[in-house]
Design a protein around this motif. Sequence first.
Motif, PDB file in Angstrom:
ATOM      1  N   GLN A  93       8.412  21.895 -11.304  1.00 44.65           N
ATOM      2  CA  GLN A  93       8.359  20.750 -12.206  1.00 44.65           C
ATOM      3  C   GLN A  93       7.228  20.927 -13.211  1.00 44.65           C
ATOM      4  O   GLN A  93       6.251  21.641 -12.958  1.00 44.65           O
ATOM      5  CB  GLN A  93       8.113  19.443 -11.437  1.00 44.65           C
ATOM      6  CG  GLN A  93       9.348  18.792 -10.877  1.00 44.65           C
ATOM      7  CD  GLN A  93       9.053  17.386 -10.399  1.00 44.65           C
ATOM      8  OE1 GLN A  93       7.921  17.035 -10.042  1.00 44.65           O
ATOM      9  NE2 GLN A  93      10.075  16.537 -10.384  1.00 44.65           N
ATOM     10  N   PHE A  94       7.390  20.255 -14.353  1.00 41.64           N
ATOM     11  CA  PHE A  94       6.332  20.181 -15.345  1.00 41.64           C
ATOM     12  C   PHE A  94       5.670  18.810 -15.265  1.00 41.64           C
ATOM     13  O   PHE A  94       6.357  17.798 -15.100  1.00 41.64           O
ATOM     14  CB  PHE A  94       6.891  20.343 -16.769  1.00 41.64           C
ATOM     15  CG  PHE A  94       7.536  21.667 -17.057  1.00 41.64           C
ATOM     16  CD1 PHE A  94       6.785  22.737 -17.531  1.00 41.64           C
ATOM     17  CD2 PHE A  94       8.905  21.841 -16.879  1.00 41.64           C
ATOM     18  CE1 PHE A  94       7.372  23.944 -17.829  1.00 41.64           C
ATOM     19  CE2 PHE A  94       9.512  23.048 -17.171  1.00 41.64           C
ATOM     20  CZ  PHE A  94       8.740  24.112 -17.647  1.00 41.64           C
ATOM     21  N   GLN A  95       4.368  18.784 -15.407  1.00 43.60           N
ATOM     22  CA  GLN A  95       3.655  17.546 -15.624  1.00 43.60           C
ATOM     23  C   GLN A  95       3.304  17.513 -17.108  1.00 43.60           C
ATOM     24  O   GLN A  95       2.618  18.406 -17.622  1.00 43.60           O
ATOM     25  CB  GLN A  95       2.382  17.483 -14.779  1.00 43.60           C
ATOM     26  CG  GLN A  95       1.740  16.105 -14.717  1.00 43.60           C
ATOM     27  CD  GLN A  95       2.561  15.117 -13.894  1.00 43.60           C
ATOM     28  OE1 GLN A  95       3.286  15.526 -12.982  1.00 43.60           O
ATOM     29  NE2 GLN A  95       2.462  13.830 -14.211  1.00 43.60           N
ATOM     30  N   VAL A  96       3.795  16.502 -17.821  1.00 46.52           N
ATOM     31  CA  VAL A  96       3.687  16.467 -19.276  1.00 46.52           C
ATOM     32  C   VAL A  96       2.955  15.219 -19.713  1.00 46.52           C
ATOM     33  O   VAL A  96       3.240  14.109 -19.245  1.00 46.52           O
ATOM     34  CB  VAL A  96       5.092  16.505 -19.935  1.00 46.52           C
ATOM     35  CG1 VAL A  96       4.959  16.497 -21.458  1.00 46.52           C
ATOM     36  CG2 VAL A  96       5.867  17.728 -19.480  1.00 46.52           C
ATOM     37  N   GLN A  97       2.001  15.396 -20.626  1.00 42.89           N
ATOM     38  CA  GLN A  97       1.314  14.270 -21.231  1.00 42.89           C
ATOM     39  C   GLN A  97       1.787  14.148 -22.673  1.00 42.89           C
ATOM     40  O   GLN A  97       1.726  15.111 -23.442  1.00 42.89           O
ATOM     41  CB  GLN A  97      -0.198  14.476 -21.192  1.00 42.89           C
ATOM     42  CG  GLN A  97      -0.993  13.343 -21.833  1.00 42.89           C
ATOM     43  CD  GLN A  97      -2.484  13.623 -21.827  1.00 42.89           C
ATOM     44  OE1 GLN A  97      -2.966  14.456 -21.063  1.00 42.89           O
ATOM     45  NE2 GLN A  97      -3.212  12.935 -22.691  1.00 42.89           N
ATOM     46  N   LEU A  98       2.268  12.958 -23.048  1.00 46.88           N
ATOM     47  CA  LEU A  98       2.790  12.707 -24.380  1.00 46.88           C
ATOM     48  C   LEU A  98       1.807  11.868 -25.185  1.00 46.88           C
ATOM     49  O   LEU A  98       1.088  11.032 -24.629  1.00 46.88           O
ATOM     50  CB  LEU A  98       4.137  11.979 -24.302  1.00 46.88           C
ATOM     51  CG  LEU A  98       5.250  12.676 -23.515  1.00 46.88           C
ATOM     52  CD1 LEU A  98       6.524  11.836 -23.527  1.00 46.88           C
ATOM     53  CD2 LEU A  98       5.522  14.070 -24.060  1.00 46.88           C
ATOM     54  N   THR A  99       1.829  12.100 -26.493  1.00 49.14           N
ATOM     55  CA  THR A  99       0.962  11.350 -27.387  1.00 49.14           C
ATOM     56  C   THR A  99       1.758  10.900 -28.604  1.00 49.14           C
ATOM     57  O   THR A  99       2.836  11.432 -28.871  1.00 49.14           O
ATOM     58  CB  THR A  99      -0.236  12.216 -27.831  1.00 49.14           C
ATOM     59  OG1 THR A  99      -1.140  11.435 -28.599  1.00 49.14           O
ATOM     60  CG2 THR A  99       0.222  13.399 -28.660  1.00 49.14           C
ATOM     61  N   GLY A 100       1.228   9.913 -29.330  1.00 51.89           N
ATOM     62  CA  GLY A 100       1.929   9.410 -30.503  1.00 51.89           C
ATOM     63  C   GLY A 100       2.434   7.999 -30.270  1.00 51.89           C
ATOM     64  O   GLY A 100       1.766   7.172 -29.642  1.00 51.89           O
ATOM     65  N   ASP A 101       3.653   7.720 -30.742  1.00 61.80           N
ATOM     66  CA  ASP A 101       4.206   6.380 -30.611  1.00 61.80           C
ATOM     67  C   ASP A 101       4.520   6.018 -29.160  1.00 61.80           C
ATOM     68  O   ASP A 101       4.632   4.841 -28.829  1.00 61.80           O
ATOM     69  CB  ASP A 101       5.485   6.247 -31.448  1.00 61.80           C
ATOM     70  CG  ASP A 101       5.202   6.306 -32.936  1.00 61.80           C
ATOM     71  OD1 ASP A 101       4.018   6.234 -33.313  1.00 61.80           O
ATOM     72  OD2 ASP A 101       6.164   6.439 -33.723  1.00 61.80           O
ATOM     73  N   HIS A 102       4.704   7.007 -28.307  1.00 61.85           N
ATOM     74  CA  HIS A 102       5.018   6.760 -26.894  1.00 61.85           C
ATOM     75  C   HIS A 102       4.066   7.600 -26.047  1.00 61.85           C
ATOM     76  O   HIS A 102       4.356   8.747 -25.710  1.00 61.85           O
ATOM     77  CB  HIS A 102       6.470   7.114 -26.584  1.00 61.85           C
ATOM     78  CG  HIS A 102       7.463   6.256 -27.287  1.00 61.85           C
ATOM     79  ND1 HIS A 102       8.000   5.111 -26.739  1.00 61.85           N
ATOM     80  CD2 HIS A 102       7.986   6.352 -28.527  1.00 61.85           C
ATOM     81  CE1 HIS A 102       8.825   4.551 -27.604  1.00 61.85           C
ATOM     82  NE2 HIS A 102       8.837   5.289 -28.698  1.00 61.85           N
TER      83      HIS A 102
END
Length: 419
Positions: free
Chosen positions: A297-306
């Motif tokens: 699995q990937f652990q992903v951190q998102l940035t921006g509008d969401h």
Amino acid sequence: MAVDTPARIAVLGAGPIGLEAALYARYLGYEVDIYERGRVGEHVRSWGHAPLFTPFAANSSPLGLAALATQDEAWQLPQPNALLTGREYLEQYLAPLAASDLLVDSLHEQTEVLSVGRVGLLKGEGSEEHRIHSDFRLLLQHTQTMLATQAIADVVIDATGIYGQHNWLGDGGVPALGEPLAASHIQYGLPDVTGGDRESYAHRHTLVVGSGPAAARTVTALARLAHEAPYTRITWIPRRALATADNPISRIDDDPWPLRDERLRAANELIRSEAGHLAYWPGTAVARVLWHGGLEQFQVQLTGDHTAELAVDRIVANVGYRPNHRLYRELQVAIDPLTEASTRWPATTGEQGRGAPTSDPAMLLTAEPDFYVLGAKSLGRDTRFTIAVGLDQIRQLFTIIGDRPELNLYSGALEPRAQ
């Protein structure tokens, strides 16, 4: 520059443009070497399950059709308006063309060109006249044996394309934190979601990054899979903000290729349907990605509008490609700082998508005499390239090499036999 026969032309890359350029040269009597680091049509193989959005007539030349019709009476000409898959295009056109008498002895597969220079001259040395009279030296590596050799050429045509170097999915085109380490587990191409790669995506959560036709195709394929495998989930993050409420993904006005528009239209309909298996988060980028091998699995951190942290099983990064100019670092080739293009060729298409004519073939010239870049690589990050544009580039190029402004073998090629 004008180059008389006999002369040796090195063509780098055995994709559609490389093979067609080599064929044109052979018809004119030049000696040709085609160097391909993989197999014929290597990039086409990677998306062989997907159809081209342009018809066969726009992806083949009169010379190619004539060569194959003459070579094999049993060869079946695809219908001009056929939308072939990459695999069909390779099997029915590119591979037979590479195996034809005109090209087969010129082809060197599993041979990568590592660098191109001038014999006895560094990049900043010698006048144009000196450089014209100095042969090109090509450093080769044979990928199966890792043996290095060299070759000499009078003219070099780089048709290696842009597909060996993908863009990054991080914000601003810079790699996301951790992305280089995780890159071998990320799919930067077009997976065969409902075919050969089905088991890798069924009942799994996939993050799709991108906002063009490739991303639209991936998402709609995953949506079809979700109807058969109900635990399949999709998070789609185009880095651009929402286009309009009616068309969240931008479409091309009066798009001449219906299949491309169909992909974008289907993606927009999917977004508007607010399907439960799809989370659509525009204006969002990947800030960090970590691959957990044990969990797959990937652990992903998102940035921006969401802004969010999420775990996903697969990442498909349909974020495009960029050209690799390293192999001619010792040549005098100017690179556009905005597009990374090496030519001023206009990326417009005319009737039926055949390349629009240009009034000045000199737009294909580089500052390095007898060195040319054709195909998608010549336009850098400009995504409007089509094979038809590349065929017109070839026609224009040989008016320069042959020093015959009216030269056009495509207009005088033999008509293929009727089926």
